[in-house]
Design a protein around this motif. Sequence first.
Motif, PDB file in Angstrom:
ATOM      1  N   ASP A 111      37.829  45.295  43.554  1.00 34.98           N
ATOM      2  CA  ASP A 111      37.181  46.556  43.204  1.00 34.98           C
ATOM      3  C   ASP A 111      36.949  47.399  44.442  1.00 34.98           C
ATOM      4  O   ASP A 111      37.493  47.111  45.500  1.00 34.98           O
ATOM      5  N   ASP A 146      40.023  53.504  38.709  1.00 42.79           N
ATOM      6  CA  ASP A 146      41.387  53.027  38.472  1.00 42.79           C
ATOM      7  C   ASP A 146      42.345  54.207  38.345  1.00 42.79           C
ATOM      8  O   ASP A 146      43.431  54.231  38.941  1.00 42.79           O
ATOM      9  N   CYS A 163      38.673  41.419  36.632  1.00 44.47           N
ATOM     10  CA  CYS A 163      38.367  42.568  35.778  1.00 44.47           C
ATOM     11  C   CYS A 163      39.316  43.737  36.020  1.00 44.47           C
ATOM     12  O   CYS A 163      39.608  44.504  35.107  1.00 44.47           O
ATOM     13  N   ASN A 164      39.781  43.885  37.258  1.00 47.66           N
ATOM     14  CA  ASN A 164      40.639  45.019  37.595  1.00 47.66           C
ATOM     15  C   ASN A 164      42.102  44.619  37.441  1.00 47.66           C
ATOM     16  O   ASN A 164      42.673  43.934  38.289  1.00 47.66           O
ATOM     17  N   ARG A 182      34.311  52.283  36.935  1.00 48.44           N
ATOM     18  CA  ARG A 182      35.465  51.486  37.353  1.00 48.44           C
ATOM     19  C   ARG A 182      36.762  52.012  36.752  1.00 48.44           C
ATOM     20  O   ARG A 182      37.788  52.085  37.444  1.00 48.44           O
ATOM     21  N   LEU A 183      36.733  52.366  35.486  1.00 49.00           N
ATOM     22  CA  LEU A 183      37.939  52.887  34.844  1.00 49.00           C
ATOM     23  C   LEU A 183      38.347  54.217  35.447  1.00 49.00           C
ATOM     24  O   LEU A 183      39.545  54.506  35.612  1.00 49.00           O
ATOM     25  N   ARG A 205      36.554  45.481  31.478  1.00 53.92           N
ATOM     26  CA  ARG A 205      36.553  45.982  32.856  1.00 53.92           C
ATOM     27  C   ARG A 205      35.258  45.627  33.576  1.00 53.92           C
ATOM     28  O   ARG A 205      35.227  45.535  34.809  1.00 53.92           O
TER      29      ARG A 205
END
Length: 693
Positions: free
Chosen positions: A383, A474, A38-39, A470-471, A300
């Motif tokens: 993550d 990032d 996902c990342n 999560r975004l 994501r």
Amino acid sequence: MPAENQRTLLPMLGHVRGKRSAVTCALKCDNACAGEVCNTSKNNYFRDIAEGAISRRSALGLGLAGALTIALTGGQKAEAGTLSQAVKTMAPSKLDFTPIAPVDYLVDELNVPAGYTWKPIIRWGDPLFNDAPEFDAAKQTPEAQARQFGYNNDYSSIIELEGSKGRRAVMFANHEYTNNELMFSAEEMAADPARIRAIARAAHGLTVVELERATKTDAWSYVKGAPRNRRYLLDTPYELTGPAAGSALLKTVADPSGRRVLGTLGNCSGGTTPWGTILSGEENFNGFFRSAGTSAEDKRYGLSDKATRQGWELDDPRFDTRNPGYSNEANRFGYVVEIDPLDPTSTPKKHTMLGRLKHEGANVHVAANGKVVAYTGDDERFDYLYKFVSRDTYRDGGTTADREHNKTLLSAGSLYVAKFEGDSAAEIDGTGKVPSDGAFDGVGQWLPLVVDGKSAIAGMSTEQVLVYTRLAADIAGATKMDRCEDVEPNPITGKVYVACTNNSNRGKTGYAGPDEVNPRSLNRDGHIVEITEDGGDQTATTFTWNLLMLCGDYKQGDAVYFSGFPKEQVSPISCPDNVAFDSQGNLWISTDGAPSGIGYNDGLFKVTLEGAERGKVEQFLSVPRDAETCGPIVRDEERHVFVSVQHPGEDGTFAAPNSYFPDYVPAGTPAGRGQFAGPRPSVVQVLPTAHAK
């Protein structure tokens, strides 16, 4: 799940190492390790994520408290100031035992040290209420399961009731996922799949149940019909709290307020707060939803346009976010949940302030300035590790008003994500070789995501940061980790321990390579990170760190490290999952995926943290075939240990079980009360044989 045999779609088959089941990968996390990572950010050491990562769609959418004593939890009660004062000297554990040898992964037994025995406290299907039927595998209904103990319990916590002299308590357990092929016959699944799905839904959620025992040294039993017994189901209302509550990102046609969610999903580990509530992390929620899967946000979080294994989208439109009015439903899961086990009428909460991710759990402690600090890991390859610091301070007055105030502390504050830097970066080659300075270590920063309720990420509102955490991480430039699972501060020293379970993609072409905090390529055995907050202040934004261990079995060729302790003198350990501490601050680790090669059953291990034996690992117990060790509680003063045994016999079927835990009823025995010839996930207690009355 749909009626087709689950083993026809097992992309992890042949790729799991040791005793880990491909079925577990499919059911628990929707084969996360077989899918795309996902990342896809490139933020190991610099910030290069475009602010345009947030989709235009999302941007335009913004517009009884009674007295108690915490005496038997997975951690210990944290008094204000305890963790931020000078480091205290640890003492040997009061729980003495002779370590057991590793147990082959085909053995269907729960093994404990000499002089100890084990007993189940409660099993899947045990009735909680006076009107609940006794478990009968041949006569399951949704209504019965809703009144019985759920399936695949993970985190557990036991809180003694004040005034009971150690003889009464409440126990919490959450229920992460179900395995229909162990719960039902093939004929049942084919004949009435809708009923099977309804029973499975009722087996998810949370449970609170009262316990009793005759004396403080006896074994616990659960109390059927006790007033605090409660099941939290998929139709239980939860209140959203924090800055994202009421956001357009959380509104649906069924909840135009964006403040009320039905149910909790994928609950994994958790924590017990100093004020006596329970936290539960919503982890692999994505696998319960079908989604268009085209936006940056969906990708994501691992959401995709495919039929789910549970098949709940066939029964309830909210589990298909492509349905009109339900595009935000998945945004309402992935939070830390707080429940009050002492008040069965209370409304549980989902705290947006701790961010939305695959929470393994959350552990809260009180800093010297009275603010509470919560650590949580995102259990996904590459993550991140997170920390929350409350805006308001903890009240230790012991009144009902103080406790009600404390129950609001996770609703407002600041959220950070960790960035690690090693001091021997040039020497890290992916082999696990120890750097020339003798340790894997370095410094770190807590990068701000939200500060005092305001977004610290350019181009993202506070609501976006907390729903698409999560975004935001990032963009901040956090360090990609090898599946941060349980994260907990030591109640004696204040040092923070992070269980990084594994990451077999580390160092592969196209993925992040090894770094000093994740030093092995193809990391299949995991490691433990030890963090010391600067100045001993858990609200600090800088820290130092080192690796306590690189897990594995040197006899099978694994590159291992145990803080300098001889590798020949430790119990082999792999895939650390949950952590706990005894009263003296010794570390206890439960595992999910035993050592590689021939494979051993998972277990519970004690680790010495100080002195000449720092890094010494000793195995206390092993769980049965195919099972995972979860939710450890170590009550060393009483020489009692508790674990959740999850997914025993995972690779079997209803007709051909791989395990008969915990009742060990002979094959062929007719199903019925106490006679189910198959595995039942359970919470068990281990205690001296002389006390097992």
